[in-house]
Structures are given as C-alpha cells and as structure tokens.
Design an enzyme around this catalytic site. Structure first.
Site, PDB file in Angstrom:
ATOM      1  CG  ASP A 142      44.090  77.144  78.942  1.00  0.00           C
ATOM      2  OD1 ASP A 142      44.144  76.426  77.927  1.00  0.00           O
ATOM      3  OD2 ASP A 142      44.373  76.738  80.082  1.00  0.00           O
TER       4      ASP A 142
ATOM      5  NE  ARG B 275      48.667  68.949  72.928  1.00  0.00           N
ATOM      6  CZ  ARG B 275      48.398  69.189  74.208  1.00  0.00           C
ATOM      7  NH1 ARG B 275      47.279  68.713  74.752  1.00  0.00           N
ATOM      8  NH2 ARG B 275      49.228  69.913  74.942  1.00  0.00           N
TER       9      ARG B 275
END
Length: 310
Positions: free
Chosen positions: A83, A131
């Site tokens: 992150d 993803r």
C-alpha cells in the site's frame, strides 16, 4: 517518542492492520520499548464503499498515517508494504521492512476452485486492477466486479451471494489465522503475479527519528528488504502506483536477486512480462522496468494516465 517515554505506533483500524501492528509492537517490547498502538483513520476508511480505482490515490491507505507521523502524533507507522507509494512524503523513511509472509494471492470460494476451474461466466470480486487484469487475461469469460471492505467483510459478501469467488492476499489470511477456516486455492506466480511488496510489512518513521536504527535492528529483514527494494524500484521506474495493473515478485539467494515483473491492460487483453537478475536492487528493478516499457507497456500506462486525467 512521546513525552511519557512510550513509543506510539500508528495503524489503520481493521483487524488485519491491528494484528500486523501488534506483531511489530511485541517485537519492540521484547527490545525494551514501551509501545502504545494508536488507530488512525485513512482515506480508505473514510470512503468505505468507493471503488479504489475511482479514489485513484496512491496513498489511499497511508496518507493520514503519514500526516500523523509528520505532525508528531505518532512515532512510527506500520503499513502493508504493497500500500506504500514509491515516493514517500518528504522527511519520512521506511525504517524497516519485515520478513515476507507468503506473497501469493488466493482465490477464495466455497467450492475451492482454482482460476481454470471456475464455471463459465463466474462472478469474481476484487478491488485490484492488477488482479482483474490477470484474471481476465487467463479467463476473459469471467465477470469481474468491484468489492471493498476488510477480509472478513469480503468473505461475508461472497457467502451472501455477491460473487462466486473473491481474490485476497494469502498473507492476510495467514496473519488472521483464517487459512483453515476460509476455503481457498493459492494462485502460483504463473497464474497471478502478486502486487509489489505483497506479504511485507513496512515501518515508517521520520528521517531524523532518534530511535530509527533501534527500530530497524528489531524489525528489519535484510534479505526481504533487498527483494522489496527491487520490486519497488521497478514500480518507481514505471511511474506506477498502487492503483495500476503492475505485478512483481523478487526472490533472493546468496545475495543474487531474481525479479519477475508484469504490466497488463485493465481488460487483460495486453500483458507484458519480463525478468531481470543482479545483486543491486535498484539496478535490477530499473532494468526490468525498461524492458517492459520497450516491449510496449508504456502504451498501457499512458492510456491509464490519460483516462484518469480526463
């Protein structure tokens, strides 16, 4: 350090973030520090239903923690390294990078499907463009939808029928002790390359923080740090951030770094992949980024930047 002599550790408020932070706090307590864990709400927490791709901030999970660090409200911040933007706020540093947990992604479903075993047209939920892109590249028939929330919330939404499957970081399942409770299939790197820094924890402090070196000695994993720096060097050279479809995985052995990287278009139609090896993390990451750009990855990244600037 606070005036009470207690080291104040800042964290997000999810159970996973608190678990990760308490792990770091225990290591520091074992080294003689008094540690207080303090929750700081982040941009993501304030906008829980907004898709991350819409928020489009590289520091969506870290900004308020960085501000608390700079203001002196906390002494250190614990982040999931994936992150953390590659460009840190001025005056702050990553004092330590933890030993890596399993960097793999996991496909969670009640049936325990792998990607190839998903039924035709199955709905798979993820908040990650990386993803999404890799799922659609391998299975363009899938219906990939947005999902937000912590690990438990995402699993609950799947079980309530919002999706046939979801994709999560396996490290999160491990740290929460859910690997035996949540049915899942580990996705190997040739199916889904993980996010840059996935599986690592990072501890940020001010650059001139007096206990910075002590924190590093307590929490840093040297081999893991070299792998993480190679992945982040690749991402930095690609001018990417947390919200772009870039994957990477670096492995270290006897000082040698082997890095795999990927850039994909959000619809999965275009995928650029490569590898680089060497001993200096910045050089390895930079060389792989240049290779990917020369293959054509700049087209994908340029289109994403253009869309987001309109």
């Amino acid at each position: 350090m606070s005036t009470t002599g207690t080291l104040v550790l800042g964290t997000r408020g999810s159970r996973l973030a608190l678990t990760q932070s308490e792990t770091c706090a225990e290591e520091l307590r074992a080294r003689g520090f008094d540690v207080e864990v303090r929750v700081v709400r982040t941009t993501s927490d304030h906008r829980p239903e907004t898709p991350l791709s819409v928020i489009d901030r590289r520091d969506v999970f870290t900004r308020q923690l960085d501000e608390a660090l700079i203001s002196g409200e906390i002494d250190l911040a614990v982040h999931s390294l994936k992150d953390v933007p590659t460009e840190l706020p001025e005056g702050t540093v990553l004092a330590a990078i933890s030993e890596r947990h399993d960097p793999s992604d996991a496909l969670v479903s009640e049936a325990g499907w792998d990607v190839d075993g998903l039924p035709a047209g199955a709905t798979v939920a993820t908040g990650s463009l990386r993803r999404r892109a890799q799922l659609l590249h391998r299975r363009p028939d899938l219906n990939v939808v947005e999902i937000r929330g912590n690990v438990e919330t995402r699993v609950r939404k799947m079980r309530e029928g919002d999706a046939d499957a979801i994709v999560l970081a396996r490290a999160g399942l491990e740290r929460l002790g859910l690997t035996s409770q949540v049915p899942h299939t580990v996705l190997p790197p040739n199916v889904m390359l993980p996010a840059v820094g996935q599986g690592f924890l990072a501890v940020a402090t001010l650059e001139d923080y007096p206990h910075r070196e002590a924190i590093r000695r307590a929490l840093n994993d040297d081999a893991g740090e070299r792998a993480a720096l190679a992945e982040r060097a690749m991402l930095r050279a690609l001018e990417g951030g947390c919200r772009v479809p870039v994957g990477a995985l670096a492995l270290t052995r006897e000082g040698e770094i082997r890095l795999k990287g990927l850039v994909a278009s959000p619809d999965g139609a275009l995928v650029y992949e490569g590898e680089a090896e060497g001993r200096e993390p910045g050089d390895v990451g930079g060389r792989l980024a240049r290779d990917l750009l020369e293959q054509g990855a700049e087209i994908v990244l340029g289109e994403i930047r253009q869309v987001r600037s309109t």
